[in-house]
Enzyme design. Structure first.
Site, PDB file in Angstrom:
ATOM      1  N   SER A 174      40.243  36.747  45.967  1.00  0.00           N
ATOM      2  CA  SER A 174      41.395  36.168  45.296  1.00  0.00           C
ATOM      3  C   SER A 174      41.077  35.850  43.831  1.00  0.00           C
ATOM      4  O   SER A 174      40.735  36.748  43.071  1.00  0.00           O
ATOM      5  CB  SER A 174      41.870  34.936  46.066  1.00  0.00           C
ATOM      6  OG  SER A 174      43.149  34.529  45.643  1.00  0.00           O
ATOM      7  N   GLU A 267      50.121  41.298  51.857  1.00  0.00           N
ATOM      8  CA  GLU A 267      49.767  40.137  51.031  1.00  0.00           C
ATOM      9  C   GLU A 267      50.413  40.178  49.649  1.00  0.00           C
ATOM     10  O   GLU A 267      50.783  41.238  49.142  1.00  0.00           O
ATOM     11  CB  GLU A 267      48.265  40.019  50.900  1.00  0.00           C
ATOM     12  CG  GLU A 267      47.585  41.113  50.111  1.00  0.00           C
ATOM     13  CD  GLU A 267      46.146  40.735  49.821  1.00  0.00           C
ATOM     14  OE1 GLU A 267      45.944  39.763  49.078  1.00  0.00           O
ATOM     15  OE2 GLU A 267      45.231  41.401  50.336  1.00  0.00           O
ATOM     16  N   HIS A 297      46.760  37.858  52.909  1.00  0.00           N
ATOM     17  CA  HIS A 297      45.767  37.499  51.900  1.00  0.00           C
ATOM     18  C   HIS A 297      44.504  36.917  52.535  1.00  0.00           C
ATOM     19  O   HIS A 297      44.581  36.033  53.392  1.00  0.00           O
ATOM     20  CB  HIS A 297      46.393  36.483  50.942  1.00  0.00           C
ATOM     21  CG  HIS A 297      45.544  36.155  49.761  1.00  0.00           C
ATOM     22  ND1 HIS A 297      45.149  37.106  48.853  1.00  0.00           N
ATOM     23  CD2 HIS A 297      45.015  34.970  49.334  1.00  0.00           C
ATOM     24  CE1 HIS A 297      44.433  36.527  47.906  1.00  0.00           C
ATOM     25  NE2 HIS A 297      44.323  35.241  48.184  1.00  0.00           N
TER      26      HIS A 297
END
Length: 332
Positions: A174, A267, A297
């Site tokens: 991320s 995601e 995600h």
């Protein structure tokens, strides 16, 4: 109080998921009840904490950390990595001379080697390398470019200890995935020898959140565009979201080492992953995108109780091992 809130949220989202599935079936065809309930719990948690101050958000996320089998199989050692608090995760059965420099996610606002300890441990075990997790400075107290500076400092420290660049790979999820790319751009511009490559999970590379998937996958993922823009504002601290070292989607990627990108098709950051891979290839970088159907995600962080997370992490480790085998010196 925090633990009671977590249990209450878990119970409520599990019951709601069960009721909805009885009426309409799974939210996505391939989702098990356990997977769907976990996504619902994480989304409810984000919706509950996003309005809180940063310190409280961090504390709430830290409470979600639980012991895992992988953590028992590594030795953990805290270290000062060039002025950056960090932690080694070293397989107890022995490690190679390779190093995975790990950058945790958390929207640049929360996250640590505690919240991501299980994943870092599984990566150390899966690669056979020592993993160095960084606890870089967090926003809004320490906005951009603090995390980039910390990553550069830690990598320089690694090299100063005698570790060869070709024995290092960057890895992150991320925000940490975006940071892994941005830090390599900064290192290249400083003339520092670059690592063997990077393997990134769902990299957040566009802080404007302009990708179409941020909207279309909102019903499935455990965050939404509003949350991302809120945290991006904290991180940027007044800087432009198109600043290349904040949003590497806008960076010149020429001269970077090979890149492996992992993403789920359901995601928010799917388009970030797809676009940064395409841009890397256009810049002459050996780049590979692996998309996992219906995954949300950071599905790799779900842990050993989820077959998808186990297989996904194993595949990530396979690519990291490949980068280390094939890596050579990169001067930028």
């Amino acid at each position: 109080m925090g633990r009671l809130t977590i249990l209450s949220t878990l119970l409520g989202t599990s019951l709601a998921t069960a009721a909805r599935r009885m009426k309409r079936g799974p939210l996505r065809p391939g989702w098990s009840f356990k997977y769907e309930a976990t996504v619902a719990f994480m989304k409810a948690t984000n919706e509950r904490i996003v309005h809180l101050d940063a310190a409280t958000q961090r504390a709430e996320m830290e409470r979600l950390s639980i012991p895992s089998p992988a953590l028992k199989r590594v030795r953990r050692e805290q270290v000062d990595a060039g002025g950056v608090p960090a932690e080694w995760f070293i397989p107890r059965e022995g490690a190679s001379e390779h190093v995975v420099l790990y950058l945790h996610g958390g929207s640049y606002v929360f996250g640590s080697t505690r919240t991501h300890g299980d994943l870092i441990a599984r990566i150390a075990l899966g690669t056979g390398a020592k993993a160095l997790g960084l606890n870089y400075r967090l926003a809004p107290e320490h906005p951009f470019p603090a995390p980039v500076e910390d990553t550069v400092a830690a990598y320089r420290w690694l090299l100063s200890t005698g570790v060869k660049p070709e024995r290092v790979v960057f890895c992150g999820d991320s925000a940490g995935g975006g940071l892994a790319i941005a830090a390599q751009v900064a290192l290249r511009d400083q003339g520092v020898p670059l690592p063997a490559g990077a393997g990134v999970i769902a990299p957040w590379v566009d802080l404007e959140c302009s990708g179409e998937s941020v909207e279309t996958n909102g019903p499935y993922d455990w965050g939404d565009k509003r949350m991302l823009l809120h945290w991006a504002k904290w991180y940027l601290g007044g800087a432009s979201p198109r600043e290349p070292l904040a949003s590497p989607w806008y960076a010149d990627l020429r001269g970077l080492p090979p890149l492996f990108v992992h993403a789920g098709s359901a995601e928010l950051q799917y388009d970030d992953a797809r676009r940064i891979t395409e841009k890397a290839r256009a810049a002459g970088i050996q780049a590979h995108l692996e998309v996992w159907p219906e995954m949300v995600h950071n599905f790799q962080t779900f842990g050993d109780g989820f077959p998808e997370a186990v297989r996904g992490t194993a595949k990530l480790c396979e690519h990291l091992r490949g980068l280390l085998r094939e890596g050579g010196p990169h001067s930028g």
